[in-house]
Design a protein around this motif. Structure first.
Motif, short mmCIF file in Angstrom:
data_model
loop_
_atom_site.label_atom_id
_atom_site.label_comp_id
_atom_site.label_asym_id
_atom_site.label_seq_id
_atom_site.Cartn_x
_atom_site.Cartn_y
_atom_site.Cartn_z
N SER A 1 38.51 33.83 34.63
CA SER A 1 37.42 33.97 35.59
C SER A 1 36.71 35.29 35.35
O SER A 1 37.17 36.12 34.56
CB SER A 1 37.97 33.93 37.03
N LYS A 2 35.62 35.51 36.06
CA LYS A 2 34.87 36.75 35.89
C LYS A 2 35.62 37.96 36.43
O LYS A 2 35.24 39.10 36.17
CB LYS A 2 33.50 36.63 36.57
N LYS A 3 36.69 37.73 37.20
CA LYS A 3 37.49 38.82 37.73
C LYS A 3 38.53 39.31 36.73
O LYS A 3 39.15 40.34 36.96
CB LYS A 3 38.20 38.38 39.02
N HIS A 4 38.75 38.55 35.68
CA HIS A 4 39.77 38.89 34.70
C HIS A 4 39.20 39.75 33.57
O HIS A 4 37.99 39.93 33.48
CB HIS A 4 40.40 37.62 34.12
N HIS A 5 40.09 40.24 32.74
CA HIS A 5 39.68 41.04 31.58
C HIS A 5 38.71 40.22 30.72
O HIS A 5 38.94 39.05 30.46
CB HIS A 5 40.92 41.41 30.75
N PRO A 6 37.61 40.82 30.30
CA PRO A 6 36.62 40.05 29.54
C PRO A 6 37.07 39.75 28.11
O PRO A 6 37.87 40.49 27.54
CB PRO A 6 35.40 40.98 29.52
#
Length: 321
Positions: A260-265
């Motif tokens: 998700s966008k909350k995780h490490h990119p």
């Protein structure tokens, strides 16, 4: 076309309040070589029903594995024991973090019965981290192994364990139950640990794998990493050397996919050619088996890989003798 990976990128419910401080990251577009179709086969549905009826948790679902359609169609599943809540907050992981509940004493028997019903010749057992338990869940792991052996004497058992950090004697309990394969993933290169795997210690994990071989040299050891997290190629090659210094038999390398966008990119999508290069280098460094591809995961094709492991060891002993 909607794919499994597209659905993974937007989880249906908020699972990571502890990661909410992370700013939303733009999720890179996935290249064609890691797109897979959504699972729809009868075999997939049958495996899902067995998992549900035995009230089991699988890492296939919890971690959003892209290979779930292929594996469940073939009646392969990786069972995740000790609950759905992890005590760690790794930035790459899609498993929920929080305060876990008590262990289920009936779980070892339920797993063993599911293995028998699915007719598994090789089973993979993993778990969440349970830092709240005095032994990190080691006795529960051992109980699961013993129950599987009792009901399925011909099934080979692979475990994928936490690091048992600061849990004196825990590793010895698990090794004494004699799994066929002991897997503990490094996940990434040491320079990423502070941001990607902050609760773990790189050299502790290396020592854990080395200690398994000291306790029981007959057990195959295995570890894996994800790439695309911002690592340098030379760091991956050094990590390979660290694993070989611990006498690890089998290494897996797969592409990191941002849940998700909350995780490490995702910093990079590594090409299939680069993965092939890592495989060639790993074999030259002495690993008995290397699995390196964009969709490689720890338990993907685990049964076939175990057969390759045994054959490679027998060939090595034959050449040495």
């Amino acid at each position: 076309m909607v794919t499994v990976l597209d659905r993974i990128a937007t989880p249906p419910r908020p699972r990571h309040p502890e990661k909410a401080h992370r700013p939303d990251q733009e999720v890179l577009r996935k290249p064609d070589w890691i797109r897979v179709k959504a699972p729809t086969s009868p075999g997939y549905a049958e495996t899902r029903e067995i998992v549900r009826s035995h009230k089991l948790v699988t890492v296939c679902e919890e971690a959003g594995c892209p290979n779930i359609g292929e594996c469940w169609d073939k009646k392969h599943a990786t069972f995740m024991i000790m609950g759905e809540i992890c005590t760690r907050a790794c930035a790459f992981c899609n498993v929920a973090t929080g305060k876990p509940g008590p262990l289920d004493p009936t779980e070892p028997g339920s797993v063993a019965r599911a293995v028998r019903k699915m007719g598994l010749s090789h089973v993979v057992i993993t778990s969440v981290d349970r830092d709240d338990l005095a032994d990190g869940g080691a006795r529960h792991f051992a109980a699961v192994i013993r129950n599987i052996r009792a009901l399925n004497p011909d099934t080979t058992i692979e475990i994928l364990t936490p690091d048992f950090l600061r849990k004196e004697g825990a590793l010895e309990i698990v090794v004494a139950a004699r799994p066929d394969v002991f897997n503990h993933n490094l996940e990434t290169v040491p320079s990423n640990y502070l941001t990607v795997r902050p609760g773990a210690r790189y050299f502790h994990s290396i020592r854990l794998l080395q200690r398994v071989k000291e306790l029981d040299p007959s057990i195959f050891t295995k570890s894996g990493i994800m790439v695309g997290l911002g690592e340098e190629r030379n760091e991956v090659l050094q990590l390979m050397d660290d694993l070989r210094s611990a006498d690890v038999d089998f290494m897996t390398i797969g592409q990191y996919l941002q849940p998700s966008k909350k995780h490490h990119p995702v910093k990079k999508f590594v090409t299939p050619e680069e993965f092939k290069s890592y495989e060639t280098i790993g074999l030259s460094k002495g690993f008995l088996v290397m699995a390196s591809s964009p969709l490689t995961r720890s338990s993907h094709h685990a049964g076939d890989d175990f057969a390759r492991l045994r054959a490679a060891r027998e060939d090595m002993l034959r050449r040495a003798g």
